[in-house]
Design an enzyme around this catalytic site. Structure first.
Site, PDB file in Angstrom:
ATOM      1  N   GLY A  39     -57.594 131.700  96.825  1.00 45.97           N
ATOM      2  CA  GLY A  39     -58.955 131.989  96.281  1.00 45.97           C
ATOM      3  C   GLY A  39     -59.831 131.057  97.066  1.00 45.97           C
ATOM      4  O   GLY A  39     -61.077 130.964  96.611  1.00 45.97           O
ATOM      5  N   ASP A  73     -46.288 130.677  91.457  1.00 47.62           N
ATOM      6  CA  ASP A  73     -47.106 130.861  92.618  1.00 47.62           C
ATOM      7  C   ASP A  73     -47.152 129.160  92.953  1.00 47.62           C
ATOM      8  O   ASP A  73     -47.534 128.851  94.056  1.00 47.62           O
ATOM      9  CB  ASP A  73     -48.473 131.089  92.384  1.00 47.62           C
ATOM     10  CG  ASP A  73     -48.969 130.653  90.957  1.00 47.62           C
ATOM     11  OD1 ASP A  73     -48.555 130.631  90.278  1.00 47.62           O
ATOM     12  OD2 ASP A  73     -50.170 130.079  91.290  1.00 47.62           O
TER      13      ASP A  73
END
Ligand code: AMP
Ligand code: MG
Length: 492
Positions: free
Chosen positions: A96, A256
């Site tokens: 992101g 993650d």
């Protein structure tokens, strides 16, 4: 590869193997330019091993690349798609606020990811601004480089630049971009993404990519995907044992943030433990202690089970058999971890061979450290130097005197000399770790006063943790006692 003269001169030799994966794994886009790039720290030794030109990369044109204002010709920057269990809850994530600029082919022929972290919004940004603040990026730089010097597999940090722009968090902060270097950015979460949102062919392509990139020696095996699972299990068992042996607390062991390569990644609210206590937690967002020091090994196994689940269809056509294979392989983790940890602890105590009571000897010491509130790093340092006058309660206690007798007796039952033991201990017990209060002081001077002297001095001593240098003495000191426990915050 299309390469421009100036990029060759800088030493860029970038390939884009990731961009050859199925399209669902990434989004191609350029970094968002920034108004006033300025180089803050630059890792010359790392640049050299990457084959980069130290002078040219620090010039205006070089800094433009590190800030995302210029992209070396011919490379295809991309944001990677991934998912992850964050504190146990599964969500779609992805880069992101980071972009993979390309994979640098080093003079040694290795392929490493060059990633800009803080490079602007991407299709995976959700509500975020795609940017990063200077403090957290310097923090990642310091801790990742300290970890590397400690001999712990980790992503590296090539540079931090400020952007000339501010980012808004709780207050306005100077914006920055970190250039991160990694064996790859494949995460357990990348496989979870593939398993949940991609086809089986795409999942297989990802697994083949991971095998080719990290474990080429097993890719032609009869059961390559089972081997992949085994290798990832081995890598994490080794990695997490190394964390435990130096008191490193990652802080956000979400799936993650766990790599396939076995490198430590994503230094957010991580910190090193001072006083030994398995319950130690620093992260302000870890309210339940899920990622406490003592829980890290078990969380490693939990995350690996999520990885195994993601590749189940590749392990066997029959789901029941696939589950069985996965379970058998995951079951090896605990044993491997324990073996690595115990051998590491033996080395920390100067022990070369194996005896069945070693674990008990180690645990007795750890229990005493907890009971007497002893500092983890300094206790082993004192034992190494045989200087037991640290002013604490541990070394003055009767329990310790008794333990010390058992330890000395244990050492006398091996062939190696006391000098050999001391050498082994010195190699295994860092004289210096990035203590939280010293890291904070260096970051504060850098961010608030533009004073990089503390940071540079800290980086210099952290680069040689096993050398027991006189200039490290001042970094041994513990923080002043405080009623407020040290807290770290997520690096956003
Ligand atoms: P992290 O906590 O750094 O592991 O990040 C978790 C997720 O949040 C990842 O998908 C990041 O890319 C994303 N993220 C973190 N900070 C930002 C930001 N400032 N803007 C956009 N996405 C972000
Ligand atoms: Mg992350």
């Amino acid at each position: 590869m299309i390469v421009a003269e100036k990029d060759i001169a800088m030493g860029w030799k970038l390939d884009n193997s990731y961009a050859r994966l199925p399209k669902s794994f990434f989004s191609i886009l350029n970094p968002t330019p920034v108004s006033g790039p300025k180089l803050i720290v630059f890792n010359e030794p790392l640049a050299e091993t990457l084959g980069l030109n130290i002078q040219k990369l620090q010039s205006e044109a070089g800094v433009a690349v590190l800030a995302g204002n210029q992209v070396p010709a011919g490379t295809v920057p991309l944001a990677q798609a991934y998912a992850g269990h964050q504190f146990g809850y599964f969500t779609m994530l992805g880069d992101g606020r980071a972009l993979l600029i390309g994979e640098q082919i080093t003079p040694a022929g290795e392929r490493v990811d060059i990633q800009l972290k803080g490079s602007g919004r991407t299709p995976y940004s959700r509500g975020g601004d795609g940017r990063a603040a200077l403090g957290p990026m310097l923090r990642e730089y310091v801790i990742s480089e300290a970890m590397h010097a400690l001999g712990i597999p980790t992503t590296r940090s090539l540079a931090v630049v400020t952007t000339g722009e501010t980012v808004i968090r709780e207050t306005k902060l100077p914006g920055a971009i970190l250039t991160r270097v990694a064996a790859s950015h494949l995460r357990v979460g990348t496989f979870q993404y593939a398993a949940n949102w991609c086809t089986i062919e795409e999942l297989k392509a990802l697994a083949d990519y991971a095998l080719a990139r990290h474990f080429p020696e097993v890719k032609d095996d009869e059961q390559p995907y089972l081997r992949l699972l085994e290798e990832v299990v081995k890598g994490q068992a080794t990695l997490i044992s190394k964390w435990q042996l130096v008191g490193f607390i990652h802080g956000v062991m979400n799936t993650d943030n766990m790599t396939i390569s076995g490198e430590t990644i994503d230094y957010g609210p991580c910190a090193f433990m001072d006083t030994y206590s398995p319950a130690t937690v620093f992260s302000s967002i870890d309210r339940t202690g899920r990622y406490a020091y003592g829980n890290q090994p078990a969380i490693g196994e939990w995350n690996l089970a999520r990885f195994a689940e993601s590749i189940l269809p590749l392990l066997h056509d029959d789901e029941e058999k696939a589950v069985q294979l996965a379970e058998e392989t995951i079951a090896k983790y605990a044993e491997l971890y324990e073996w690595n940890w115990l051998n590491g602890m033996r080395a920390k105590l100067g022990i070369f061979n194996e005896e069945s009571e070693d674990k008990e000897l180690v645990n007795k010491l750890l229990n005493m450290m907890e009971k007497y509130g002893a500092d983890f790093t300094n206790t082993f340092r004192s034992l190494t130097l045989d200087k037991l006058d640290d002013g604490g309660k541990l070394f003055k206690s009767e329990d310790f005197a008794k333990w010390q007798g058992e330890w000395k007796a244990r050492l006398s039952r091996q062939e190696e000399s006391p000098a050999d033991s001391k050498q082994l201990m010195q190699k295994s017990n860092p004289a210096i770790i990035p203590r939280n209060h010293r890291v904070e002081a260096a970051l504060e001077a850098a961010v608030k006063d533009n004073d990089l002297s503390l940071l540079n001095k800290l980086l210099k001593v952290l680069a040689r943790p096993y050398d027991y240098l006189p200039e490290q003495e001042e970094y041994i000191a513990l923080p002043e006692p405080s009623n407020i426990p040290y807290r770290t915050f997520c690096g956003t």
